[in-house]
Structures are given as structure tokens and as C-alpha cells.
Design a protein around this motif. Structure first.
Motif, PDB file in Angstrom:
ATOM      1  N   HIS A  94     -15.929  -4.740  -5.559  1.00  0.00           N
ATOM      2  CA  HIS A  94     -15.013  -5.953  -5.910  1.00  0.00           C
ATOM      3  C   HIS A  94     -13.972  -4.571  -6.290  1.00  0.00           C
ATOM      4  O   HIS A  94     -12.470  -4.946  -5.877  1.00  0.00           O
ATOM      5  N   ALA A  95     -13.608  -3.303  -6.717  1.00  0.00           N
ATOM      6  CA  ALA A  95     -12.715  -2.708  -6.654  1.00  0.00           C
ATOM      7  C   ALA A  95     -11.681  -3.018  -5.670  1.00  0.00           C
ATOM      8  O   ALA A  95     -10.420  -2.588  -5.776  1.00  0.00           O
ATOM      9  N   PHE A  96     -12.727  -2.939  -4.462  1.00  0.00           N
ATOM     10  CA  PHE A  96     -11.560  -2.248  -3.099  1.00  0.00           C
ATOM     11  C   PHE A  96     -10.385  -3.433  -3.219  1.00  0.00           C
ATOM     12  O   PHE A  96     -10.074  -3.743  -2.476  1.00  0.00           O
ATOM     13  N   HIS A  97     -12.082  -4.758  -2.555  1.00  0.00           N
ATOM     14  CA  HIS A  97     -11.409  -6.051  -2.732  1.00  0.00           C
ATOM     15  C   HIS A  97      -9.904  -6.272  -3.310  1.00  0.00           C
ATOM     16  O   HIS A  97      -8.938  -6.758  -3.086  1.00  0.00           O
ATOM     17  N   LEU A  98     -10.012  -6.049  -4.364  1.00  0.00           N
ATOM     18  CA  LEU A  98      -8.167  -6.640  -5.373  1.00  0.00           C
ATOM     19  C   LEU A  98      -7.422  -4.764  -4.757  1.00  0.00           C
ATOM     20  O   LEU A  98      -6.591  -5.865  -5.296  1.00  0.00           O
ATOM     21  N   TYR A  99      -7.690  -3.850  -4.646  1.00  0.00           N
ATOM     22  CA  TYR A  99      -6.582  -3.353  -4.074  1.00  0.00           C
ATOM     23  C   TYR A  99      -6.595  -3.586  -3.178  1.00  0.00           C
ATOM     24  O   TYR A  99      -4.982  -3.489  -3.254  1.00  0.00           O
ATOM     25  N   ARG A 100      -7.067  -4.510  -1.895  1.00  0.00           N
ATOM     26  CA  ARG A 100      -6.239  -5.181  -0.779  1.00  0.00           C
ATOM     27  C   ARG A 100      -5.666  -6.453  -0.773  1.00  0.00           C
ATOM     28  O   ARG A 100      -4.238  -6.192  -0.391  1.00  0.00           O
ATOM     29  N   GLN A 101      -5.955  -6.904  -1.918  1.00  0.00           N
ATOM     30  CA  GLN A 101      -4.993  -8.315  -2.166  1.00  0.00           C
ATOM     31  C   GLN A 101      -3.757  -7.783  -2.761  1.00  0.00           C
ATOM     32  O   GLN A 101      -3.140  -8.097  -2.758  1.00  0.00           O
ATOM     33  N   SER A 102      -3.929  -6.978  -3.488  1.00  0.00           N
ATOM     34  CA  SER A 102      -2.692  -5.877  -4.438  1.00  0.00           C
ATOM     35  C   SER A 102      -1.986  -5.812  -3.184  1.00  0.00           C
ATOM     36  O   SER A 102      -0.563  -5.694  -3.261  1.00  0.00           O
ATOM     37  N   GLN A 103      -2.043  -4.199  -2.436  1.00  0.00           N
ATOM     38  CA  GLN A 103      -1.548  -4.291  -1.378  1.00  0.00           C
ATOM     39  C   GLN A 103      -0.479  -5.357  -0.549  1.00  0.00           C
ATOM     40  O   GLN A 103       0.641  -5.017  -0.251  1.00  0.00           O
ATOM     41  N   ALA A 104      -1.218  -6.614  -0.219  1.00  0.00           N
ATOM     42  CA  ALA A 104      -1.388  -7.304   0.681  1.00  0.00           C
ATOM     43  C   ALA A 104       0.124  -8.868  -0.324  1.00  0.00           C
ATOM     44  O   ALA A 104       1.073  -8.504   0.836  1.00  0.00           O
ATOM     45  N   GLN A 105      -0.426  -8.475  -1.384  1.00  0.00           N
ATOM     46  CA  GLN A 105       0.539  -9.319  -2.358  1.00  0.00           C
ATOM     47  C   GLN A 105       1.907  -8.390  -2.112  1.00  0.00           C
ATOM     48  O   GLN A 105       3.099  -8.966  -2.022  1.00  0.00           O
ATOM     49  N   ARG A 106       1.990  -7.036  -2.215  1.00  0.00           N
ATOM     50  CA  ARG A 106       3.076  -6.014  -2.208  1.00  0.00           C
ATOM     51  C   ARG A 106       3.975  -6.562  -0.415  1.00  0.00           C
ATOM     52  O   ARG A 106       5.706  -6.220  -0.639  1.00  0.00           O
ATOM     53  N   ALA A 107       3.504  -6.662   0.137  1.00  0.00           N
ATOM     54  CA  ALA A 107       3.176  -6.252   1.763  1.00  0.00           C
ATOM     55  C   ALA A 107       4.089  -7.443   1.632  1.00  0.00           C
ATOM     56  O   ALA A 107       5.376  -7.278   2.233  1.00  0.00           O
ATOM     57  N   ARG A 108       4.119  -8.577   1.244  1.00  0.00           N
ATOM     58  CA  ARG A 108       4.605  -9.676   1.832  1.00  0.00           C
ATOM     59  C   ARG A 108       6.069 -10.241   0.565  1.00  0.00           C
ATOM     60  O   ARG A 108       6.808 -10.723   1.052  1.00  0.00           O
ATOM     61  N   ILE A 109       5.774  -9.543  -0.538  1.00  0.00           N
ATOM     62  CA  ILE A 109       6.892  -9.864  -1.373  1.00  0.00           C
ATOM     63  C   ILE A 109       8.359  -8.577  -0.202  1.00  0.00           C
ATOM     64  O   ILE A 109       9.428  -8.848  -0.250  1.00  0.00           O
ATOM     65  N   LEU A 110       7.897  -7.033   0.170  1.00  0.00           N
ATOM     66  CA  LEU A 110       8.999  -6.434   1.371  1.00  0.00           C
ATOM     67  C   LEU A 110       9.193  -6.780   2.004  1.00  0.00           C
ATOM     68  O   LEU A 110      10.085  -6.933   2.605  1.00  0.00           O
ATOM     69  N   GLY A 111       7.934  -8.238   2.736  1.00  0.00           N
ATOM     70  CA  GLY A 111       8.720  -8.137   4.036  1.00  0.00           C
ATOM     71  C   GLY A 111       9.468  -9.688   3.678  1.00  0.00           C
ATOM     72  O   GLY A 111      10.083 -10.537   4.704  1.00  0.00           O
TER      73      GLY A 111
END
Length: 380
Positions: A94-111
Motif C-alpha cells: 500500500h505504501a508503494f502504491h501511495l508513493y506511485r500515486q504521489s509521483q504521478a500527481q507531481r508529474a501531472r502538475i509539472l507537465g
């Protein structure tokens, strides 16, 4: 197939342009013009709301704005501490999936900060650099104007610089030059394992999923007479050929475009598949994530039928997925046994990259325990 189009209103006129995204991200639906007068707080707010910013100002100021937005996208210290405490109460998976969600959100914002690119990869902005060589390497010859995220464009430029510089591989006594979209052998511990394992034979070896071609080259350096290296990525095939030619090994390494195995049998079959069983969200992630362990399963299921008598298959795999709760050691052992294979020996090495000792990393508990192994497999 028609290329996706980005649409916006500028000076009361409807405009469109071809949209480019290597990760397959669709064009933003809301687009606003932006220039040097826009501050980082406004840009961050708009990006979080899903509004893309098509830049019309100074190129270098766009880079500075992206850096400022990136700082705002990082978790605040108190919030990060709360997340870390909360993560202690969840499973590693679950911690891994939360981490990936956070990384995807950051990538979306910076994109959301977009740059126009004109004919022959020129950028029609003040103080814009010449990126034509980098873009030709990544995208091929220009097919006309398009719009791309500044984050992706800077990644293309960075890849170009890394490609020129290359990565020193001590075991080769040479540099390997990774192309855009091909994973660079910066984690050298798996190269160490292949350099030291005893060879079961030197007549012919297969390198499955060759990538940059580093392992194929290393096997030749160790005395293997002929190597057939395979990959299904056009970028990887071009990259491997480039590196093999640079090293003067074209007469000993054949490179084939195929999924997994070439025809025939070899005394040694080497495979370094993606280590984590999850879906890739970008081009480079395809070298890290293997959905449902497809490549791992495919290698193990086909290995016995591609080995000569007495031959070995070398599976290079990190156990990070095990520490994250994404795949068990029992699963791997069962896959080995059910495909008519046995473990001859296993050697392992600790990672040397900085994230393995970074206690601020959200996945530190798993990374600090990670080991990379070379499983020597043979037909049972």
C-alpha cells in the motif's frame, strides 16, 4: 492515425497544434497563455486545477518557473512527517502504491507548462537553446510544429547530454551511451554480478532484453565468441547497435528485434528483466516495471528449451518487489520449478545507489534491505 491536437484560444482566435507526449498523456483540455509576468504561486494553482500554461515568454524564465512549481509540488516537512507516520500503519504494498500515486500527481502538475516547437525543432521563444540535435535523437527527423511539456523537453535535452557523456563501465574498460528512452546502466551492481559469475561455455550466449547492450558487450569481453542480443524496443535496438559498433564488437554480437528468445539454443542465456511487477506510466519506466511479471514469466517458461545440455540461464533480479510486498520469494521459486528448472547457485550484492541509504525516501525500509541477485538456473 491522426496525431492528437491541442486546442486553445489566443487573442480571441481558436488555435490548434499537434500534441506530443512520449508517455501517451492526452492533450490538456484547458489551456491558458502564460509569459514572464506569471508568478509561481499562480502557475502552481492553475496546474493543480488542471489548466495547462502555453508559454509565450522567455525560455529561460520558463525553466525557472518550472523549478519554482516543482518546489511547491514537494510535500511540506510537517505534511511529509504525517505521511511517514501514516505509512507505518499500512502494508509495504500500500505504501508503494501511495508513493506511485504521489509521483504521478507531481508529474501531472509539472507537465502542465507547455512549450511550442516549430519547424526543424526550433523554439520560437526568446533565449531558447538549439535543441535540434537532441530532438532528432529522441523523436527522429522533424515532421512539423508541435506543442510539448517543458518537463519532457528538458528530459530530451538531458538524455542527449548523458548520451554524449556515457557511463563508465569499469568491467568493460569503456563507456556505454544510453539513448533517450533506454535505461542507462547507472546501477552497476548487476554488471558486477555478470562479470564474476563462472561461464558455463563460451561458444554462444543470448542476451534477452539487451537495452543498451552492456551485458552483451561484457560477455564478449569475457571471451564469449558469439552473442545474440534481443529486444523489442526500436530505441533499445538502435542503442545497442550504436554501443556495439563503438566498442568494435559488431562481428561478435548480433542484435535481433524479437520478444524474448531468438531461435536456437545457447550455453548461456542472460536476462535482466524489469524488477517491479507494476504498470509503467512512462517510457523509461518500462525498464523498471513489468506488469504481472510478464517478462520474468516468459523468460522462465522458455529458458529450458533454449539451453544446450549443461547450459545455464542467468536471471538478474532485485528482491525489492519482495520487500514491497509485490511479489514473494515463493512465487519466484515456484515459477522456476514448474518450468523444469533448478537453481545451480545464487550470488547477491547490495545496491550502491544513494537512495538505498536515504532515510527520507518514502520506500526507505524496502530500499535499505534490497539485494540484487544473479540466479544461475539449469534444466532440472
Amino acid at each position: 492515425m491522426t496525431d492528437p491536437q491541442l486546442s486553445w484560444i489566443e487573442q480571441d482566435e481558436a488555435c490548434t497544434a499537434r500534441w506530443h507526449s512520449e508517455s501517451g498523456t492526452p492533450p490538456p483540455r484547458r489551456v491558458q497563455m502564460a509569459d514572464d509576468t506569471m508568478n509561481a504561486d499562480t502557475a502552481f494553482r492553475l496546474a493543480c486545477e488542471g489548466t495547462a500554461l502555453l508559454w509565450r515568454g522567455d525560455f529561460q524564465n520558463a525553466r525557472l518557473l518550472l523549478q519554482a512549481v516543482a518546489r511547491r509540488a514537494e510535500p511540506k516537512p510537517k505534511k511529509a512527517a504525517r505521511k511517514k507516520a501514516k505509512a507505518a500503519d499500512v502494508t509495504p504494498a500500500h505504501a508503494f502504491h501511495l508513493y506511485r500515486q504521489s509521483q504521478a500527481q507531481r508529474a501531472r502538475i509539472l507537465g502542465m507548462l507547455l512549450i511550442p516547437v516549430g519547424e526543424d525543432y526550433t523554439i520560437p521563444l526568446r533565449r531558447a537553446p538549439d535543441i535540434s540535435e537532441a530532438c532528432v535523437e529522441a523523436y527522429g527527423e522533424s515532421t512539423g510544429p508541435f506543442v510539448v511539456s517543458l518537463r519532457e523537453l528538458l528530459g530530451v535535452v538531458s538524455a542527449h547530454e548523458w548520451r554524449k557523456k556515457g557511463v563508465e563501465i569499469p568491467e568493460l574498460g569503456a563507456r556505454i551511451h544510453a539513448h533517450y528512452g533506454v535505461y542507462s546502466p547507472v546501477r552497476g551492481e548487476y554488471v558486477d554480478l555478470v562479470a564474476k559469475a563462472p561461464l558455463p561455455g563460451k561458444a554462444l550466449a543470448f542476451d534477452i532484453g539487451t537495452g543498451t547492450g552492456v551485458l552483451a558487450a561484457l560477455l564478449v569481453r569475457r571471451g564469449v565468441a558469439r552473442v545474440i542480443a534481443t529486444d523489442q524496443s526500436p530505441r533499445a535496438i538502435a542503442c545497442a547497435r550504436d554501443n556495439i559498433e563503438r566498442l568494435g564488437m559488431s562481428g561478435k554480437v548480433e542484435i535481433e528485434t524479437t520478444d524474448l528468445f531468438p531461435d536456437g539454443r545457447a550455453s548461456l542465456v542472460v536476462c535482466n528483466p524489469p524488477w517491479l511487477p507494476a504498470a509503467a506510466s512512462s517510457l523509461l519506466e518500462q525498464s523498471v516495471y513489468d506488469p504481472d511479471s510478464r517478462m520474468l514469466k516468459g523468460f522462465l517458461s522458455g529458458l529450458a528449451s533454449h539451453l544446450t545440455p549443461g547450459g545455464e540461464g542467468w536471471l538478474i533480479l532485485s528482491d525489492l518487489a519482495e520487500h514491497l510486498g509485490l511479489r514473494s520469494r515463493e512465487f519466484l521459486q515456484e515459477e522456476i520449478a514448474k518450468n523444469g528448472l533448478k537453481v545451480v547457485a545464487r550470488t547477491e550484492i547490495r545496491p550502491r545507489h544513494s537512495r538505498a541509504t536515504d532515510e527520507s525516501d518514502p520506500l526507505h525500509h524496502a530500499r535499505s534491505a534490497e539485494m540484487t541477485s544473479l540466479w544461475r538456473l539449469a534444466a532440472a
